[in-house]
Design a protein around this motif. Structure first.
Motif, PDB file in Angstrom:
ATOM      1  N   GLY A   5     -12.901  13.679  15.180  1.00  0.00           N
ATOM      2  CA  GLY A   5     -14.178  13.525  14.498  1.00  0.00           C
ATOM      3  C   GLY A   5     -14.003  13.471  13.001  1.00  0.00           C
ATOM      4  N   ALA A   6     -12.873  14.031  12.502  1.00  0.00           N
ATOM      5  CA  ALA A   6     -12.568  13.986  11.073  1.00  0.00           C
ATOM      6  C   ALA A   6     -12.028  12.603  10.702  1.00  0.00           C
ATOM      7  CB  ALA A   6     -11.549  15.070  10.727  1.00  0.00           C
ATOM      8  N   THR A   7     -11.936  12.358   9.402  1.00  0.00           N
ATOM      9  CA  THR A   7     -11.417  11.088   8.891  1.00  0.00           C
ATOM     10  C   THR A   7     -10.043  11.310   8.272  1.00  0.00           C
ATOM     11  OG1 THR A   7     -13.643  10.247   8.450  1.00  0.00           O
ATOM     12  CG2 THR A   7     -11.838   9.172   7.299  1.00  0.00           C
ATOM     13  N   LEU A   8      -9.103  10.463   8.647  1.00  0.00           N
ATOM     14  CA  LEU A   8      -7.736  10.519   8.141  1.00  0.00           C
ATOM     15  C   LEU A   8      -7.474   9.292   7.271  1.00  0.00           C
ATOM     16  CD1 LEU A   8      -5.905  11.532  11.454  1.00  0.00           C
ATOM     17  CD2 LEU A   8      -6.934  13.030   9.711  1.00  0.00           C
ATOM     18  N   GLY A   9      -6.659   9.457   6.240  1.00  0.00           N
ATOM     19  CA  GLY A   9      -6.329   8.353   5.345  1.00  0.00           C
ATOM     20  C   GLY A   9      -4.884   7.942   5.462  1.00  0.00           C
ATOM     21  N   VAL A  10      -4.620   6.673   5.207  1.00  0.00           N
ATOM     22  CA  VAL A  10      -3.254   6.139   5.218  1.00  0.00           C
ATOM     23  C   VAL A  10      -3.040   5.309   3.959  1.00  0.00           C
ATOM     24  CG1 VAL A  10      -1.496   4.879   6.508  1.00  0.00           C
ATOM     25  CG2 VAL A  10      -3.422   5.888   7.726  1.00  0.00           C
ATOM     26  N   LEU A  11      -1.986   5.620   3.228  1.00  0.00           N
ATOM     27  CA  LEU A  11      -1.553   4.782   2.115  1.00  0.00           C
ATOM     28  C   LEU A  11      -0.553   3.770   2.666  1.00  0.00           C
ATOM     29  CD1 LEU A  11      -1.031   7.461  -0.657  1.00  0.00           C
ATOM     30  CD2 LEU A  11      -2.616   5.545  -0.780  1.00  0.00           C
ATOM     31  N   GLY A  12      -0.940   2.503   2.682  1.00  0.00           N
ATOM     32  CA  GLY A  12      -0.099   1.449   3.239  1.00  0.00           C
ATOM     33  C   GLY A  12      -0.697   0.926   4.524  1.00  0.00           C
ATOM     34  N   GLY A  13      -0.704  -0.400   4.654  1.00  0.00           N
ATOM     35  CA  GLY A  13      -1.402  -0.998   5.781  1.00  0.00           C
ATOM     36  C   GLY A  13      -0.560  -1.920   6.630  1.00  0.00           C
ATOM     37  N   GLY A  14       0.759  -1.693   6.694  1.00  0.00           N
ATOM     38  CA  GLY A  14       1.623  -2.527   7.522  1.00  0.00           C
ATOM     39  C   GLY A  14       1.595  -2.110   8.977  1.00  0.00           C
ATOM     40  N   GLN A  15       2.654  -2.488   9.708  1.00  0.00           N
ATOM     41  CA  GLN A  15       2.649  -2.224  11.156  1.00  0.00           C
ATOM     42  C   GLN A  15       2.709  -0.735  11.485  1.00  0.00           C
ATOM     43  OE1 GLN A  15       5.049  -4.101   9.647  1.00  0.00           O
ATOM     44  NE2 GLN A  15       7.104  -3.537  10.370  1.00  0.00           N
ATOM     45  N   LEU A  16       3.369   0.065  10.650  1.00  0.00           N
ATOM     46  CA  LEU A  16       3.416   1.503  10.927  1.00  0.00           C
ATOM     47  C   LEU A  16       2.036   2.115  10.757  1.00  0.00           C
ATOM     48  CD1 LEU A  16       6.784   2.464   9.177  1.00  0.00           C
ATOM     49  CD2 LEU A  16       6.392   1.895  11.582  1.00  0.00           C
ATOM     50  N   LEU A  34      -5.770   2.433   2.693  1.00  0.00           N
ATOM     51  CA  LEU A  34      -5.712   1.887   1.339  1.00  0.00           C
ATOM     52  C   LEU A  34      -4.522   0.940   1.254  1.00  0.00           C
ATOM     53  CD1 LEU A  34      -6.497   1.716  -1.656  1.00  0.00           C
ATOM     54  CD2 LEU A  34      -5.157   3.780  -2.065  1.00  0.00           C
ATOM     55  N   ASP A  35      -4.803  -0.330   1.038  1.00  0.00           N
ATOM     56  CA  ASP A  35      -3.750  -1.351   0.957  1.00  0.00           C
ATOM     57  C   ASP A  35      -4.338  -2.553   0.229  1.00  0.00           C
ATOM     58  OD1 ASP A  35      -2.163  -3.801   1.860  1.00  0.00           O
ATOM     59  OD2 ASP A  35      -0.947  -2.191   2.692  1.00  0.00           O
ATOM     60  N   PRO A  36      -3.615  -3.120  -0.731  1.00  0.00           N
ATOM     61  CA  PRO A  36      -4.173  -4.252  -1.492  1.00  0.00           C
ATOM     62  C   PRO A  36      -4.259  -5.555  -0.707  1.00  0.00           C
ATOM     63  CG  PRO A  36      -1.930  -3.759  -2.216  1.00  0.00           C
ATOM     64  CD  PRO A  36      -2.320  -2.663  -1.279  1.00  0.00           C
ATOM     65  N   ASP A  37      -3.558  -5.658   0.411  1.00  0.00           N
ATOM     66  CA  ASP A  37      -3.503  -6.907   1.171  1.00  0.00           C
ATOM     67  C   ASP A  37      -4.778  -7.083   2.004  1.00  0.00           C
ATOM     68  OD1 ASP A  37      -2.937  -9.093   2.748  1.00  0.00           O
ATOM     69  OD2 ASP A  37      -1.256  -8.160   3.809  1.00  0.00           O
ATOM     70  N   PRO A  38      -5.550  -8.140   1.774  1.00  0.00           N
ATOM     71  CA  PRO A  38      -6.773  -8.335   2.571  1.00  0.00           C
ATOM     72  C   PRO A  38      -6.482  -8.578   4.046  1.00  0.00           C
ATOM     73  CG  PRO A  38      -6.354 -10.242   1.162  1.00  0.00           C
ATOM     74  CD  PRO A  38      -5.402  -9.176   0.736  1.00  0.00           C
ATOM     75  N   GLY A  39      -5.257  -9.010   4.371  1.00  0.00           N
ATOM     76  CA  GLY A  39      -4.878  -9.228   5.767  1.00  0.00           C
ATOM     77  C   GLY A  39      -4.067  -8.098   6.349  1.00  0.00           C
ATOM     78  N   SER A  40      -4.147  -6.928   5.760  1.00  0.00           N
ATOM     79  CA  SER A  40      -3.370  -5.767   6.191  1.00  0.00           C
ATOM     80  C   SER A  40      -3.470  -5.526   7.699  1.00  0.00           C
ATOM     81  CB  SER A  40      -3.888  -4.523   5.447  1.00  0.00           C
ATOM     82  OG  SER A  40      -3.645  -3.345   6.161  1.00  0.00           O
ATOM     83  N   PRO A  41      -2.330  -5.441   8.404  1.00  0.00           N
ATOM     84  CA  PRO A  41      -2.373  -5.171   9.851  1.00  0.00           C
ATOM     85  C   PRO A  41      -3.111  -3.884  10.210  1.00  0.00           C
ATOM     86  CG  PRO A  41      -0.204  -5.992   9.250  1.00  0.00           C
ATOM     87  CD  PRO A  41      -0.956  -5.775   7.966  1.00  0.00           C
ATOM     88  N   ALA A  42      -2.942  -2.847   9.397  1.00  0.00           N
ATOM     89  CA  ALA A  42      -3.663  -1.595   9.677  1.00  0.00           C
ATOM     90  C   ALA A  42      -5.133  -1.718   9.300  1.00  0.00           C
ATOM     91  CB  ALA A  42      -3.017  -0.433   8.934  1.00  0.00           C
ATOM     92  N   GLY A  43      -5.393  -2.400   8.195  1.00  0.00           N
ATOM     93  CA  GLY A  43      -6.770  -2.566   7.757  1.00  0.00           C
ATOM     94  C   GLY A  43      -7.638  -3.287   8.771  1.00  0.00           C
ATOM     95  N   GLN A  44      -7.022  -4.184   9.568  1.00  0.00           N
ATOM     96  CA  GLN A  44      -7.762  -4.912  10.602  1.00  0.00           C
ATOM     97  C   GLN A  44      -8.396  -3.964  11.622  1.00  0.00           C
ATOM     98  OE1 GLN A  44      -4.889  -7.493  12.428  1.00  0.00           O
ATOM     99  NE2 GLN A  44      -4.329  -8.492  10.507  1.00  0.00           N
ATOM    100  N   LEU A  45      -7.766  -2.814  11.853  1.00  0.00           N
ATOM    101  CA  LEU A  45      -8.184  -1.906  12.922  1.00  0.00           C
ATOM    102  C   LEU A  45      -8.839  -0.624  12.419  1.00  0.00           C
ATOM    103  CD1 LEU A  45      -5.046  -2.211  15.235  1.00  0.00           C
ATOM    104  CD2 LEU A  45      -7.150  -3.553  15.304  1.00  0.00           C
ATOM    105  N   ALA A  46      -8.765  -0.384  11.114  1.00  0.00           N
ATOM    106  CA  ALA A  46      -9.282   0.869  10.561  1.00  0.00           C
ATOM    107  C   ALA A  46     -10.807   0.856  10.511  1.00  0.00           C
ATOM    108  CB  ALA A  46      -8.705   1.095   9.167  1.00  0.00           C
TER     109      ALA A  46
END
Length: 379
Positions: A5-16, A34-46
């Motif tokens: 239920g809490a929110t977790l953060g990730v610095l970096g949006g690659g496959q890991l 948080l990742d500058p890439d608009p196509g970040s693999p992690a950002g797609q699912l966050a």
């Protein structure tokens, strides 16, 4: 403990970060990347993707406000970003541990101070340092940049003393490490989790094979004696404890001639050689990353089946989309793709986990399947 239920953060949006996000959301957490890439693999699912530089103060402050805890998916996050975040929110792995592993000189010096065997090395910051390093370390050797090197990048061979100056020039004369090139029997790794309470939960030892400096396969169980595997697990645990580490740590090891173990490098995050855990263990490295970040009890990993992980590089896309039917028609093969839009030579696009009755059969299945994927050019 930080509960679902809490929110977790990730610095970096690659496959890991993507695989962390998948696991965290499965466990009931929200995720901000948080990742500058608009196509970040992690950002797609966050749940939220903050498209900003890692040093952007406003983005870092927003991440700290929204998240109960923050982790990283790569070791080269700017130190000032981690320090800013850690003043307001729980950051794991600890900033001090990440700082050591960001710099090969700092990392190897740390290992040496704590009595862990590494390949003989010398730090190099000038031509005079280089000449002294070649005299002490000898050749053949490897010259590696102190920062930012990965997947074979940032290093040059020094076969003979006369090669050293050219290698230093090639690497831009930045601070480097010159290390002896050991004669190896195997390259292995241990991926482990360590909790706030000091509990250590290692995964089984993986046997790694590289091609052009990039990990090609990880085979589990590793083809080493059981006593040596136990030594590797114990050694990796001692390294994590010396670092006062909390999180998932990859410990790359050399097995030199005669069976002696040397620490090669440390990765303060889930490791490519740990991807086999997604399909072959009772828990995986990304669940352990969530547990350690949130202060939950660590799971105790157990291998369920022999397995080989094989990386899928962008080269496989050269003739068009790979022949995925070759994956799905083979029992025991599991496909993981990373959501990257552009396939480039040497770029990690995904991996296969290949399960079989023994390690040799798993390796054979992995290579056979990988090699069947490229589309052959028409004649």
């Amino acid at each position: 403990m930080i509960l679902p239920g809490a929110t977790l953060g990730v610095l970096g949006g690659g496959q890991l970060g993507r695989m962390f996000t998948l696991q965290a959301r499965t466990m009931g957490y929200r995720v901000v990347v948080l990742d500058p890439d608009p196509g970040s693999p992690a950002g797609q699912l966050a749940d939220r993707h903050l498209r900003a530089d890692y040093t952007d103060p406003a983005a870092l402050d927003q991440l700290a406000r929204e998240c109960a805890a923050i982790t990283t998916e790569f070791e080269n996050v700017p130190a000032e970003a981690l320090e800013r975040l850690s003043a307001w929110v729980r950051v794991r792995p600890p900033v001090a541990a990440v700082a050591i592993t960001q710099d090969r000189i700092a990392e190897k010096s740390f290992l040496e101070r704590h009595g862990f065997a590494t390949a003989p090395f010398r730090a190099v910051s000038s031509t005079a340092d280089l000449e002294e390093a070649v005299r002490v370390v000898g050749t053949p050797a490897l010259l590696k940049t102190s920062r930012m090197g990965y997947d074979g990048k940032g290093q040059a061979p020094v076969e003979h003393p006369g090669d050293a100056a050219r290698a230093f020039d090639q690497l831009g004369k930045v601070p480097c490490v010159l290390e002896e090139r050991l004669t190896l029997e195997r390259e292995v790794s241990v991926v482990l989790a360590r909790g706030d309470d000091g509990a250590v939960a290692p995964f089984p030892v993986g046997e790694n094979r590289h091609r052009d400096g990039i990990l090609e396969t990880t085979m589990v169980p590793a083809r080493i004696p059981a006593a040596l595997a136990d030594q590797a697990l114990e050694l990796a645990g001692r390294v994590a404890t010396a670092l006062d580490y909390v999180g998932v740590l990859g410990v790359e090891l050399f097995v030199a001639t005669g069976g002696r173990l040397y620490v090669n490098e440390l990765a303060p995050r889930p490791h490519n050689s740990g991807h086999y855990t997604l399909d072959a263990c009772t828990t995986d490295q990304f669940e352990q990353q969530v547990r350690a970040l949130c202060g939950l009890p660590l799971a105790q990993p157990r291998l369920l089946t022999p397995v080989t992980m094989v990386n899928l590089l962008g080269d496989l896309w050269a003739g068009g989309p790979p022949r995925w039917d070759e994956v799905f028609r083979r029992p025991g093969v599991r496909l993981h793709l990373y959501g990257k839009a552009e396939a480039r030579a040497g770029r990690k696009m995904g991996h296969l986990n290949c399960l079989a009755e023994n390690a040799d059969a798993a390796l054979e299945l992995a290579l056979e399947t990988r090699d069947a994927l490229p589309v052959k050019p028409a004649r």
